[in-house]
Design a protein around this motif. Structure first.
Motif, short mmCIF file in Angstrom:
data_model
loop_
_atom_site.label_atom_id
_atom_site.label_comp_id
_atom_site.label_asym_id
_atom_site.label_seq_id
_atom_site.Cartn_x
_atom_site.Cartn_y
_atom_site.Cartn_z
N VAL A 1 0.85 -1.20 0.00
CA VAL A 1 0.00 0.00 0.00
C VAL A 1 0.88 1.25 0.00
O VAL A 1 1.85 1.32 0.74
N CYS A 2 0.55 2.21 -0.86
CA CYS A 2 1.24 3.50 -0.83
C CYS A 2 0.33 4.52 -0.16
O CYS A 2 -0.82 4.71 -0.58
N LEU A 3 0.84 5.17 0.86
CA LEU A 3 0.10 6.26 1.48
C LEU A 3 0.76 7.57 1.11
O LEU A 3 1.93 7.60 0.73
N LEU A 4 0.01 8.67 1.23
CA LEU A 4 0.59 9.98 0.98
C LEU A 4 1.57 10.29 2.11
O LEU A 4 1.32 9.94 3.26
N LYS B 1 -0.65 -2.70 -4.59
CA LYS B 1 -2.00 -3.15 -4.85
C LYS B 1 -2.98 -1.99 -4.70
O LYS B 1 -4.03 -1.97 -5.33
N ALA B 2 -2.62 -1.04 -3.84
CA ALA B 2 -3.49 0.11 -3.61
C ALA B 2 -2.65 1.32 -3.25
O ALA B 2 -1.56 1.17 -2.68
N ALA B 3 -3.14 2.50 -3.60
CA ALA B 3 -2.40 3.72 -3.28
C ALA B 3 -3.35 4.89 -3.15
O ALA B 3 -4.38 4.95 -3.82
N PHE B 4 -3.00 5.81 -2.27
CA PHE B 4 -3.72 7.07 -2.19
C PHE B 4 -3.09 8.04 -3.18
O PHE B 4 -1.88 8.20 -3.19
N LEU B 5 -3.92 8.67 -4.01
CA LEU B 5 -3.39 9.64 -4.97
C LEU B 5 -4.16 10.94 -4.86
O LEU B 5 -5.35 10.95 -4.57
#
Lengths: 289, 340
Positions: free
Chosen positions: B155-158, B216-220
């Motif tokens: 997971v990518c977070l800001l 798999k998921a990221a905040f953009l």
């Protein structure tokens, strides 16, 4: 006669003046301002500081997570310096012993990357290290790995970036100290029956120590502050002193704490320069670069 | 010391192009205006527009505090609120702003300008949770879903203390901007639970990890999500977390120190013209602020999931307001989270 001396002095003063003004304006005043900021309190309205003096900013540093950041920074700087030394010394040594033509080519290869902005080169590393980047694709095509290795966003990637950026600062001083060395001394020790290794350890190494020392200072000190390296290559855990200062200044808008951190960083740097002088290093060896 | 600093800044500013009659100076991020929009304004009115870029809201605050004379500043909501509270803004000339009524009221009178006297909204948006359905089991609808084991290391977070801790706060049923110490301690604990799932903290380049399949998921941020949707249509799902959403508006104001407020008002009025506004949204790729421009927008301009916030969630939107001392508390929690 007397007036002559007097005149000379006046002239000297005039010559020194630009340097003095430069130093006062850009070193004393700015550093003084940072020192002053580190004792102030942040302003209520979110902009700047108020002149209410306090030691709180320094006390905050004792928070274990900030001490950990400090430890991380020193660890990174030490690892970077050691790798630079292990790679840079042999490189500088061989460069000094190469034929003039080869030497010129090697020198060019060391210096050319400087013509490109460091940030751009770090973005280059990002692309190389990505999960679908050339390195992973290459290894996968060879069948050495099944799924992409996690190369980016690791401590290793930060070390790689640091070594890549700072290696020339190790190569150049070691090269110049090897190049200046009197090889007759090595020959003499060989004539006296010393093995090549013994001659290297007892003659070459001590004679090139000033270059090594200067190289270590030149890699260690900047590696404490290069924050964009860990921003771009590091993972979530890779917070160093430079990042912390950047975040405090731009994200928390806490100037006083950012200033206190900067003062700590300057003290650390000064400490290493002091140790360097104590160990017999000369300021000129560093300034020569 | 402060005076000297100010003097240095003034000297720096003096190097900028001198103010001519019939010109306005705009202070904003690079790339926020389409050069064609500006050229058309100059052709019509004869007013020259000079753009001075800043790197961050914080840089802008420092420069404005030292008394710089810009005619328009375009910056983020919380930074404009700081300017307003410091009395550095002047009221808009509502008589000159005949197109003001074209604006979508849902973006007006927000906390940073409660009476709608100082600001014109320009680029609003909310971070979007983007995920790759091929790599994710089941449907993702909430922030809490990201805590699931299936997301280990992906997971990518800001990299933003305020936005991410804000989301944790809403998830725990607290205010996005809470300054309650107990609630913040709870948020810090909760935050640590997601650590094993974090691939990277990145506010600028997270979409690269989505495209490469590492995440798999990221905040953009809004415009990044739109770019993702444009470059790989159908590859990802775009979700606004069901717990509630954080929100931001980049808006334009006229500083009190403006030397050409008439010119500034004329420019703002021009930008609010429906046919002009219809060229702005496709350029910024944020939400459309001009209701009258909606039907003039080029076909498909708003056909992106990132630009279509469900109404019930839009009603819950919360801004990351300036919290003074508590900014440092959030930052501290964030540093500890990174190091944990």
């Amino acid at each position: 006669m007397k007036t002559n001396v007097r005149k000379k002095k006046d002239g000297a003063l005039l010559l020194v003046a630009p340097m003095a003004i430069w130093t006062i304006l850009f070193v004393v005043v700015t550093l003084g301002y940072i020192l002053y900021l580190s004792f102030t309190t942040r302003a209520e309205n979110g902009m700047g500081v108020t002149a209410q003096l306090t030691l709180d900013n320094y006390l905050k540093l004792l928070n274990p997570s900030y001490l950990k950041v400090l430890g991380n920074s020193l660890k990174l700087a030490a690892i970077t310096t050691i790798i630079c030394l292990l790679v840079g010394y042999p490189f500088g040594y061989l460069m000094a012993k190469a034929s003039p033509r080869r030497r010129a080519i090697l020198m060019l290869l060391v210096i050319v990357p400087f013509w490109t902005n460091a940030l751009v080169r770090v973005y280059g590393w990002r692309i190389l290290l990505m999960g679908d980047g050339p390195i992973n694709v290459f290894l996968q095509t060879l069948g050495l790995i099944d799924k992409p290795l996690k190369l980016l966003n690791t401590f290793g990637a930060v070390v790689l970036g640091m070594v890549y950026a700072l290696l020339p600062f190790m190569i150049l001083p070691t090269y110049s100290s090897v190049e200046k060395m009197d090889w007759a001394l090595v020959e003499a020790s060989r004539d006296m029956g010393a093995s090549p290794l013994r001659a290297f350890v007892t003659v070459t190494l001590p004679l090139t120590a000033p270059g090594v020392l200067a190289g270590c200072v030149l890699t260690f000190v900047p590696s404490i502050g290069l924050f964009f390296m860990s921003d771009l290559l590091g993972g979530a855990n890779d917070v160093f002193l430079g990042n912390l200062i950047n975040d405090q200044l731009l994200k928390s808008r806490d100037w006083p704490f950012a200033a206190a951190l900067s003062v700590v960083m300057m003290l650390l740097t000064s400490l290493f320069l002091w140790l360097y002088r104590r160990a017999g290093g000369k300021a000129e060896d560093i300034a020569a670069l | 010391m402060k005076k000297l600093f100010a003097l240095l800044l003034v000297l720096l500013l003096a190097a900028a192009p001198a103010l001519a009659e019939g010109s306005i100076n705009i202070y904003t991020w690079d790339g926020y205006f389409d050069p064609a929009t500006i050229a058309a304004f100059t052709e019509e009115t004869g007013i020259e527009v000079n753009l001075s870029p800043f790197a961050s809201n914080e840089d802008m605050l420092v420069v404005m505090q030292s008394g710089a004379a810009y005619d328009i500043v375009l910056a983020s909501d919380y930074a404009l609120n700081i300017l307003r509270k410091a009395d550095l803004l002047q009221p808009l000339d509502m008589e000159a702003l005949t197109n003001y009524e074209n604006l979508d009221p849902s973006y007006l009178n927000q906390y940073y300008d409660p009476d709608g006297t100082y600001s014109i909204p320009y680029a609003p948006g909310s971070p979007v949770l983007v995920y790759n359905p091929e790599l994710v089991e089941g449907e993702i609808t909430s922030f809490a879903d990201l805590f699931d084991e299936q997301f280990a290391g992906s997971v990518c977070l800001l990299d933003s203390a305020r936005v991410m801790i804000g989301y944790i706060n809403i998830m725990l049923g607290h205010d996005f901007n809470t300054t309650d110490d107990a609630e913040l301690a709870e948020a810090a604990e909760k935050l640590k639970e997601i650590k094993p799932n974090v691939l990277a903290l990145d506010s600028n380049l997270a979409y690269q990890y989505l495209l490469s399949g590492e995440a798999k998921a990221a905040f953009l941020f809004t415009s990044q999500a739109v770019v993702c949707e444009q470059s790989m249509p159908g590859a990802f799902e775009y979700v606004f977390p069901s717990e509630g959403i954080g929100f931001g508006i980049d808006a334009m104001v006229i500083p009190a120190s403006a030397e050409n407020p008439e010119g500034a008002n004329a420019f703002l009025n021009y930008l609010m013209r429906p046919e002009v506004a219809a060229t702005i949204q496709p350029w910024t790729m944020y939400l459309n602020v001009n209701a009258a421009a909606a039907e003039l927008l080029p076909e498909g301009s708003l056909d992106y999931a990132a630009l279509n916030i469900p109404e019930d969630l839009f009603a819950t939107k919360q801004f990351a307001e300036d919290l003074g001392d508590y900014e440092s508390v959030y930052q501290e929690i964030w540093s500890e989270f990174k190091l944990s």
